[in-house]
Design a protein around this motif. Structure first.
Motif, PDB file in Angstrom:
ATOM      1  N   ALA A   1       0.831  -1.207   0.000  1.00  0.00           N
ATOM      2  CA  ALA A   1       0.000   0.000   0.000  1.00  0.00           C
ATOM      3  C   ALA A   1       0.864   1.256   0.000  1.00  0.00           C
ATOM      4  CB  ALA A   1      -0.932  -0.010   1.205  1.00  0.00           C
ATOM      5  N   SER A   2       1.960   1.222   0.750  1.00  0.00           N
ATOM      6  CA  SER A   2       2.853   2.381   0.793  1.00  0.00           C
ATOM      7  C   SER A   2       3.465   2.664  -0.571  1.00  0.00           C
ATOM      8  CB  SER A   2       3.960   2.127   1.823  1.00  0.00           C
ATOM      9  OG  SER A   2       4.879   3.204   1.846  1.00  0.00           O
ATOM     10  N   GLU A   3       3.902   1.609  -1.270  1.00  0.00           N
ATOM     11  CA  GLU A   3       4.500   1.797  -2.590  1.00  0.00           C
ATOM     12  C   GLU A   3       3.476   2.334  -3.595  1.00  0.00           C
ATOM     13  OE1 GLU A   3       7.509   1.790  -3.241  1.00  0.00           O
ATOM     14  OE2 GLU A   3       8.558   0.492  -1.831  1.00  0.00           O
ATOM     15  N   LEU A   4       2.271   1.763  -3.578  1.00  0.00           N
ATOM     16  CA  LEU A   4       1.245   2.228  -4.516  1.00  0.00           C
ATOM     17  C   LEU A   4       0.827   3.667  -4.212  1.00  0.00           C
ATOM     18  CD1 LEU A   4      -1.006  -0.956  -4.838  1.00  0.00           C
ATOM     19  CD2 LEU A   4       0.606  -0.046  -6.530  1.00  0.00           C
ATOM     20  N   ALA A   5       0.686   3.994  -2.926  1.00  0.00           N
ATOM     21  CA  ALA A   5       0.302   5.354  -2.560  1.00  0.00           C
ATOM     22  C   ALA A   5       1.406   6.355  -2.896  1.00  0.00           C
ATOM     23  CB  ALA A   5      -0.032   5.417  -1.077  1.00  0.00           C
ATOM     24  N   THR A   6       2.663   5.958  -2.691  1.00  0.00           N
ATOM     25  CA  THR A   6       3.781   6.830  -3.050  1.00  0.00           C
ATOM     26  C   THR A   6       3.780   7.107  -4.546  1.00  0.00           C
ATOM     27  OG1 THR A   6       5.129   6.040  -1.204  1.00  0.00           O
ATOM     28  CG2 THR A   6       6.295   7.028  -3.069  1.00  0.00           C
ATOM     29  N   ASN A   7       3.492   6.074  -5.331  1.00  0.00           N
ATOM     30  CA  ASN A   7       3.427   6.250  -6.783  1.00  0.00           C
ATOM     31  C   ASN A   7       2.326   7.229  -7.164  1.00  0.00           C
ATOM     32  OD1 ASN A   7       4.784   5.141  -9.195  1.00  0.00           O
ATOM     33  ND2 ASN A   7       2.701   4.551  -9.774  1.00  0.00           N
ATOM     34  N   LEU A   8       1.173   7.116  -6.495  1.00  0.00           N
ATOM     35  CA  LEU A   8       0.082   8.051  -6.755  1.00  0.00           C
ATOM     36  C   LEU A   8       0.479   9.473  -6.379  1.00  0.00           C
ATOM     37  CD1 LEU A   8      -3.031   6.057  -5.439  1.00  0.00           C
ATOM     38  CD2 LEU A   8      -2.408   6.464  -7.824  1.00  0.00           C
ATOM     39  N   ASP A   9       1.125   9.624  -5.227  1.00  0.00           N
ATOM     40  CA  ASP A   9       1.513  10.951  -4.759  1.00  0.00           C
ATOM     41  C   ASP A   9       2.501  11.620  -5.709  1.00  0.00           C
ATOM     42  OD1 ASP A   9       1.761  13.068  -2.690  1.00  0.00           O
ATOM     43  OD2 ASP A   9       3.796  12.265  -2.480  1.00  0.00           O
ATOM     44  N   LYS A  10       3.420  10.843  -6.269  1.00  0.00           N
ATOM     45  CA  LYS A  10       4.465  11.415  -7.122  1.00  0.00           C
ATOM     46  C   LYS A  10       4.009  11.670  -8.549  1.00  0.00           C
ATOM     47  CE  LYS A  10       8.450   9.476  -4.675  1.00  0.00           C
ATOM     48  NZ  LYS A  10       9.573   8.494  -4.764  1.00  0.00           N
ATOM     49  N   HIS A  11       3.167  10.796  -9.075  1.00  0.00           N
ATOM     50  CA  HIS A  11       2.932  10.810 -10.517  1.00  0.00           C
ATOM     51  C   HIS A  11       1.497  11.100 -10.940  1.00  0.00           C
ATOM     52  CE1 HIS A  11       6.940   9.135 -11.021  1.00  0.00           C
ATOM     53  NE2 HIS A  11       6.636   8.162 -10.193  1.00  0.00           N
ATOM     54  N   ALA A  12       0.527  10.911 -10.046  1.00  0.00           N
ATOM     55  CA  ALA A  12      -0.868  10.863 -10.484  1.00  0.00           C
ATOM     56  C   ALA A  12      -1.645  12.094 -10.057  1.00  0.00           C
ATOM     57  CB  ALA A  12      -1.542   9.607  -9.936  1.00  0.00           C
ATOM     58  N   GLY A  13      -2.832  12.219 -10.629  1.00  0.00           N
ATOM     59  CA  GLY A  13      -3.806  13.203 -10.194  1.00  0.00           C
ATOM     60  C   GLY A  13      -5.053  12.486  -9.732  1.00  0.00           C
ATOM     61  N   ASP A  14      -5.671  12.980  -8.664  1.00  0.00           N
ATOM     62  CA  ASP A  14      -6.915  12.416  -8.150  1.00  0.00           C
ATOM     63  C   ASP A  14      -6.749  10.925  -7.876  1.00  0.00           C
ATOM     64  OD1 ASP A  14      -9.582  12.271  -7.371  1.00  0.00           O
ATOM     65  OD2 ASP A  14     -10.288  11.881  -9.401  1.00  0.00           O
ATOM     66  N   GLY A  15      -5.725  10.584  -7.094  1.00  0.00           N
ATOM     67  CA  GLY A  15      -5.439   9.176  -6.827  1.00  0.00           C
ATOM     68  C   GLY A  15      -6.129   8.672  -5.578  1.00  0.00           C
ATOM     69  N   THR A  16      -6.546   7.395  -5.617  1.00  0.00           N
ATOM     70  CA  THR A  16      -7.241   6.759  -4.496  1.00  0.00           C
ATOM     71  C   THR A  16      -6.800   5.313  -4.381  1.00  0.00           C
ATOM     72  OG1 THR A  16      -9.195   8.173  -4.784  1.00  0.00           O
ATOM     73  CG2 THR A  16      -9.501   6.148  -3.543  1.00  0.00           C
ATOM     74  N   LEU A  17      -6.684   4.834  -3.133  1.00  0.00           N
ATOM     75  CA  LEU A  17      -6.510   3.419  -2.861  1.00  0.00           C
ATOM     76  C   LEU A  17      -7.803   2.862  -2.282  1.00  0.00           C
ATOM     77  CD1 LEU A  17      -3.018   2.799  -1.192  1.00  0.00           C
ATOM     78  CD2 LEU A  17      -3.647   2.597  -3.586  1.00  0.00           C
ATOM     79  N   TYR A  18      -8.174   1.660  -2.729  1.00  0.00           N
ATOM     80  CA  TYR A  18      -9.312   0.926  -2.195  1.00  0.00           C
ATOM     81  C   TYR A  18      -8.771  -0.353  -1.555  1.00  0.00           C
ATOM     82  CZ  TYR A  18     -11.840   4.043  -5.336  1.00  0.00           C
ATOM     83  OH  TYR A  18     -12.335   5.159  -5.990  1.00  0.00           O
ATOM     84  N   VAL A  19      -9.049  -0.541  -0.264  1.00  0.00           N
ATOM     85  CA  VAL A  19      -8.500  -1.662   0.498  1.00  0.00           C
ATOM     86  C   VAL A  19      -9.650  -2.459   1.094  1.00  0.00           C
ATOM     87  CG1 VAL A  19      -6.891  -2.340   2.317  1.00  0.00           C
ATOM     88  CG2 VAL A  19      -6.518  -0.200   1.071  1.00  0.00           C
ATOM     89  N   GLN A  20      -9.581  -3.797   0.947  1.00  0.00           N
ATOM     90  CA  GLN A  20     -10.659  -4.645   1.458  1.00  0.00           C
ATOM     91  C   GLN A  20     -10.216  -6.117   1.447  1.00  0.00           C
ATOM     92  OE1 GLN A  20     -13.944  -4.190  -1.264  1.00  0.00           O
ATOM     93  NE2 GLN A  20     -12.739  -4.802  -3.018  1.00  0.00           N
ATOM     94  N   PRO A  21     -10.970  -6.996   2.146  1.00  0.00           N
ATOM     95  CA  PRO A  21     -10.734  -8.432   1.973  1.00  0.00           C
ATOM     96  C   PRO A  21     -11.017  -8.843   0.531  1.00  0.00           C
ATOM     97  CG  PRO A  21     -12.120  -8.004   3.897  1.00  0.00           C
ATOM     98  CD  PRO A  21     -12.027  -6.720   3.140  1.00  0.00           C
ATOM     99  N   LEU A  22     -10.427  -9.948   0.117  1.00  0.00           N
ATOM    100  CA  LEU A  22     -10.689 -10.464  -1.219  1.00  0.00           C
ATOM    101  C   LEU A  22     -12.171 -10.809  -1.378  1.00  0.00           C
ATOM    102  CD1 LEU A  22      -7.709 -12.876  -1.922  1.00  0.00           C
ATOM    103  CD2 LEU A  22      -7.998 -10.521  -2.668  1.00  0.00           C
ATOM    104  N   PRO A  23     -12.750 -10.534  -2.537  1.00  0.00           N
ATOM    105  CA  PRO A  23     -14.146 -10.952  -2.764  1.00  0.00           C
ATOM    106  C   PRO A  23     -14.332 -12.459  -2.679  1.00  0.00           C
ATOM    107  CG  PRO A  23     -13.449  -9.360  -4.424  1.00  0.00           C
ATOM    108  CD  PRO A  23     -12.226  -9.768  -3.667  1.00  0.00           C
ATOM    109  N   LEU A  24     -13.352 -13.215  -3.152  1.00  0.00           N
ATOM    110  CA  LEU A  24     -13.325 -14.674  -3.046  1.00  0.00           C
ATOM    111  C   LEU A  24     -11.960 -15.093  -2.524  1.00  0.00           C
ATOM    112  CD1 LEU A  24     -15.025 -15.893  -6.360  1.00  0.00           C
ATOM    113  CD2 LEU A  24     -15.913 -16.186  -4.054  1.00  0.00           C
ATOM    114  N   GLY A  25     -11.961 -16.051  -1.619  1.00  0.00           N
ATOM    115  CA  GLY A  25     -10.709 -16.515  -1.078  1.00  0.00           C
ATOM    116  C   GLY A  25     -10.353 -15.806   0.215  1.00  0.00           C
ATOM    117  N   HIS A  26      -9.127 -15.991   0.649  1.00  0.00           N
ATOM    118  CA  HIS A  26      -8.636 -15.516   1.946  1.00  0.00           C
ATOM    119  C   HIS A  26      -7.444 -14.617   1.695  1.00  0.00           C
ATOM    120  CE1 HIS A  26      -6.534 -16.604   5.990  1.00  0.00           C
ATOM    121  NE2 HIS A  26      -7.177 -15.460   6.075  1.00  0.00           N
ATOM    122  N   GLY A  27      -7.593 -13.337   1.962  1.00  0.00           N
ATOM    123  CA  GLY A  27      -6.498 -12.425   1.736  1.00  0.00           C
ATOM    124  C   GLY A  27      -6.979 -10.993   1.675  1.00  0.00           C
ATOM    125  N   VAL A  28      -6.074 -10.106   1.278  1.00  0.00           N
ATOM    126  CA  VAL A  28      -6.372  -8.678   1.213  1.00  0.00           C
ATOM    127  C   VAL A  28      -6.106  -8.185  -0.203  1.00  0.00           C
ATOM    128  CG1 VAL A  28      -4.044  -7.971   1.911  1.00  0.00           C
ATOM    129  CG2 VAL A  28      -5.974  -6.443   2.345  1.00  0.00           C
TER     130      VAL A  28
END
Length: 339
Positions: free
Chosen positions: A48-75
């Motif tokens: 999450a830190s790497e993806l958010a850093t990429n958004l902060d440096k390069h993107a406009g109107d960036g958002t992260l969506y975090v949740q459990p997997l729709p199917l299976g066990h994980g994030v």
């Protein structure tokens, strides 16, 4: 194994450098809530830190969506933005590649740490980039679980979400539901969660029977709109009451658009009907509440049609959400086979 989704998606808007730390802590918390063992919650935080850093440096109107997997066990951690896009996303995954004078390890590190990592980008002004990193324990890596994506968000300013969603694999079919409790806030959330509980008591039953069961459970609530999809290897069935929309997408465009019968589950409901339509392998079925502007499906651009379900869900939520209402989108493909 399935992991029923009961809480809404956690949204982290990356509009300041401080959001990077918030993104990391959010991913760590969700991973722990999912029961990921050992160092996996810390890995989720790094992703999450790497993806958010990429958004902060390069993107406009960036958002992260975090949740459990729709199917299976994980994030699952999904990044969406309206930035300038990438000419060569695969090249950006190479360690050492950079366009900002940094060490260039970000996306390459995410690709190494994630169990599955998918990225798509369109080159051009405000074209946007979408990336999905999924982290699971060993043994939770079934490929057919990758054909599902969802985002569920409360109205701005609300802590409770009046929408809910779920998807389960049972027998020879995959069944998805999107629920929209009337209005928003706590009372709407209570209705949606009650309907979700009814769904999980028998998701493999005939679709009209599932809706009827919800109708009985919701009689002492404010009621809800309900949309159900059952996906088979080459077709799908839709059964809906209220304003939950269903669409079938392929690379060529939208082949079917369906909406629910008039009524409210829990109050005045007609006899539920099932509508079948072809859904060839590779096509995507989409369910969404009216918190997603339906105009997106009138003439979607080719780059949207080509997105896999996890990225498509994020793109629709990020680009077509009505922020004054709860908003949910669920996209899924039929698996080649089910156990």
């Amino acid at each position: 194994m399935t992991h029923p989704l009961t809480a809404p998606t956690t949204e982290v808007r990356v509009d300041h450098r401080s959001a990077v730390h918030l993104a990391a802590e959010t991913a760590r918390m969700v991973a722990r809530e999912c029961g990921l063992p050992g160092a996996l919650p810390d890995q989720a935080a790094l992703i999450a830190s790497e993806l958010a850093t990429n958004l902060d440096k390069h993107a406009g109107d960036g958002t992260l969506y975090v949740q459990p997997l729709p199917l299976g066990h994980g994030v699952e951690i999904v990044a969406a933005d309206r930035g300038p896009g990438m000419r060569d996303p695969e090249r950006c995954l190479a360690d050492g590649y950079t366009t900002a004078g940094t060490l260039g390890g970000g996306l390459g590190a995410v690709n190494r740490m994630a169990t599955h990592f998918t990225i798509r980008s369109a080159d051009g002004p405000d074209a946007g980039t979408w990336a999905c990193a999924r982290l699971t324990p060993p043994g939770e890596r079934r490929q057919e679980w990758q054909g599902v994506g969802t985002v569920c968000l409360p109205a701005e300013g609300e802590e409770d979400c009046g929408d809910a969603r779920a998807i389960v694999d049972t027998g020879s079919a995959r069944t998805a539901v999107v629920l929209d409790g009337l209005g928003h806030g706590r009372a709407a959330a209570e209705a949606a969660q009650a309907a979700l509980g009814a769904f999980h008591t028998g998701p493999d039953r005939p679709l009209p029977e599932v809706v009827t069961r919800m109708h009985r459970v919701l009689r002492h609530t404010r009621g809800a709109a309900v949309g159900l999809l059952r996906l088979y290897p080459d077709r799908a069935d839709y059964c809906g009451i209220g304003n939950i929309r269903a669409l079938a997408l392929s690379h060529e465009g939208v082949s079917h658009r369906l909406t629910g019968q008039p009524g409210v589950v829990g109050w005045e409901m007609p006899a539920p009907r099932v509508h079948g339509f072809p859904l060839p392998q590779g096509a995507t079925a989409v369910l969404h509440s009216d918190g997603i502007d339906a105009r997106w499906g009138l003439d979607p651009p080719p780059r949207l049609l080509r997105l896999p379900p996890p990225l498509l869900s994020a793109a629709l939520a990020h680009g077509h959400r009505r922020v004054r209402d709860d908003a949910t989108v669920l996209a899924a493909r039929s698996p080649l086979r089910l156990p």
